[in-house]
Motif scaffolding. Structure first.
Motif, mmCIF file in Angstrom:
data_model
loop_
_atom_site.group_PDB
_atom_site.id
_atom_site.type_symbol
_atom_site.label_atom_id
_atom_site.label_comp_id
_atom_site.label_asym_id
_atom_site.label_seq_id
_atom_site.Cartn_x
_atom_site.Cartn_y
_atom_site.Cartn_z
ATOM 1 N N TYR A 191 161.193 49.248 52.316
ATOM 2 C CA TYR A 191 162.191 49.734 51.360
ATOM 3 C C TYR A 191 161.761 49.408 49.928
ATOM 4 N N SER A 195 161.007 52.240 47.187
ATOM 5 C CA SER A 195 161.832 52.218 45.976
ATOM 6 C C SER A 195 160.963 52.205 44.724
ATOM 7 N N LYS A 196 159.881 51.403 44.741
ATOM 8 C CA LYS A 196 158.977 51.349 43.582
ATOM 9 C C LYS A 196 158.272 52.687 43.363
ATOM 10 N N LYS A 198 159.378 55.655 44.198
ATOM 11 C CA LYS A 198 160.347 56.631 43.681
ATOM 12 C C LYS A 198 160.597 56.449 42.185
ATOM 13 N N LYS A 199 160.540 55.186 41.739
ATOM 14 C CA LYS A 199 160.790 54.899 40.322
ATOM 15 C C LYS A 199 159.531 55.033 39.471
#
Length: 387
Positions: A191, A195-196, A198-199
């Motif tokens: 996760y 998450s990284k 996606k950002k």
């Protein structure tokens, strides 16, 4: 080739730990002195290094925040252990009230150090050196130079028992708990990486990511199997895990953690950015006092006694664990996970050399050389970056 070298460099500490374990296991097996990885010895390593890990976590925040160290933690362990012995053994006070008093005393000692260092700006080396002498002397006074024992059975059970209490269920329970932890760990790291991505943040290459976490998972599973074959999960391991998780979260996910790294990176810049650097430094020493008190309670439970000479050399093991674990002597760099691996590294060195019958003086010499090498590597890497 360069990519492979970079991957090994990023995971050099884990690789070094694995190699040291294999080295000692081969030596121990060749001399017919047992095994480093016997279930009983593995549990013993956890107990031997429990308080070192706790102290190393507190020391790490001092090193990250300003490159400071606390030379008095071993003496604080002795003093708080002495107070615990007088309260629980001599005066038969309630164990929970006694523990609360010891924790409060540790916080007050940390505040004492923090006041002189953060607000009066006396160098930490001088303040904590004075504390090392002062609190060791107070420990001798409180105990009148003698050792107090035994501690109440109920208190010992808080730190020396196992989960589950029934040894017949140890294997099944340990395996079940391990499966849950592995699942949570895998979900958490995946996760975090997704998450990284996606950002748009930079992440390490997939091969390095898998290499590092597969080593961690293999170590976790192997450790649980060894524990399952002995008595199950030591309660002290649960306490250590809680301390590590809480402080890793503070360091990586909170404003306070980011400010501590900023303080270590450049105190003047952090202050100009609105960070109350004096208060942050003060709280770092309060936190060190708190964790020293926790380590003291663990220590007296393990030895079932309060001795005025307890904690001798603990400060050096805690400091060494942080530097071996990748913390920078200049501040601003270091991780809780690295400090824990550094503490395990020191623990394996101690345990392996003890099993082999290496003289205690040579053990100190080896640990000193390992610490020196760790700091030299840090300093040289800083020079390469600067140049």
């Amino acid at each position: 080739m360069a990519y492979i070298l970079n991957m090994f460099k990023r995971n050099s500490l884990l690789i070094a730990l694995v190699l040291v374990m294999i080295f000692f296991e081969v030596l121990i097996q060749s001399t017919d002195k047992g095994s480093l990885f016997s279930p009983q010895n593995f549990t013993n390593i956890i107990y031997q290094n429990s308080y070192v890990i706790i102290l190393a976590v507190g020391m790490l925040f001092l090193i990250i925040g300003c490159g400071n160290i606390d030379l008095s933690v071993g003496s604080i362990v002795a003093l708080i252990g002495a107070v615990a012995g007088v309260l629980m053994v001599n005066n038969e006070y309630n164990i929970y009230m006694s523990m609360a008093i010891c924790i409060l005393l540790g916080i007050l000692i940390g505040a004492w150090h923090g006041f002189w260092i953060a607000y009066i700006r006396i160098p930490s080396f001088i303040v904590t050196l004075a504390g090392m002498l002062l609190f060791r002397g107070l420990a001798l006074i409180v105990l009148d130079g003698i050792t107090i024992n035994p501690f109440p059975y109920e208190y010992l059970q808080l730190f020396t028992s196992f989960v589950p209490a029934n040894r017949a269920d140890a294997y099944a329970t340990t395996v079940a708990v391990t499966m849950v932890i592995v699942a949570i760990y895998v979900i958490g790291v995946l996760y975090g990486r997704i998450s990284k991505l996606k950002k748009g943040y930079e992440v390490e290459p997939l091969s390095g990511f898998l290499f590092k976490h597969l080593i961690v998972l293999a170590a976790l599973i192997a450790s649980s199997l060894l524990l399952a074959q002995n008595k199950g999960i030591p309660v002290i391991l649960v306490l250590i895990a809680a301390v590590v998780i809480i402080y890793a979260f503070i360091a990586n996910k909170t404003v306070v953690g980011r400010r501590i790294y900023a303080l270590g990176g450049n105190e003047k810049a952090a202050k100009l950015s609105g960070v109350n650097t004096n208060r942050l430094l003060f709280l770092s020493y309060v936190n060190m006092g708190l964790l020293a008190a926790v380590a003291a309670l663990v220590c007296v439970a393990r030895f079932n006694s309060a001795s005025p000479m307890a904690g001798t050399g603990y400060e050096l093991d805690a400091i060494g664990s942080c530097f071996i674990g990748g913390a920078s002597a200049y501040g601003g760099v270091g991780t809780v996970g690295g400090a824990v691996i550094g503490a395990i590294f020191m623990g394996v060195l101690n345990n392996g050399m003890s099993i082999l019958g290496v003289d205690a003086n040579w053990q100190k010499a080896v640990k000193g050389l390992v610490l020196l090498v760790a700091v030299v590597v840090d300093v040289m890497s800083k020079k390469r970056v600067t140049n």
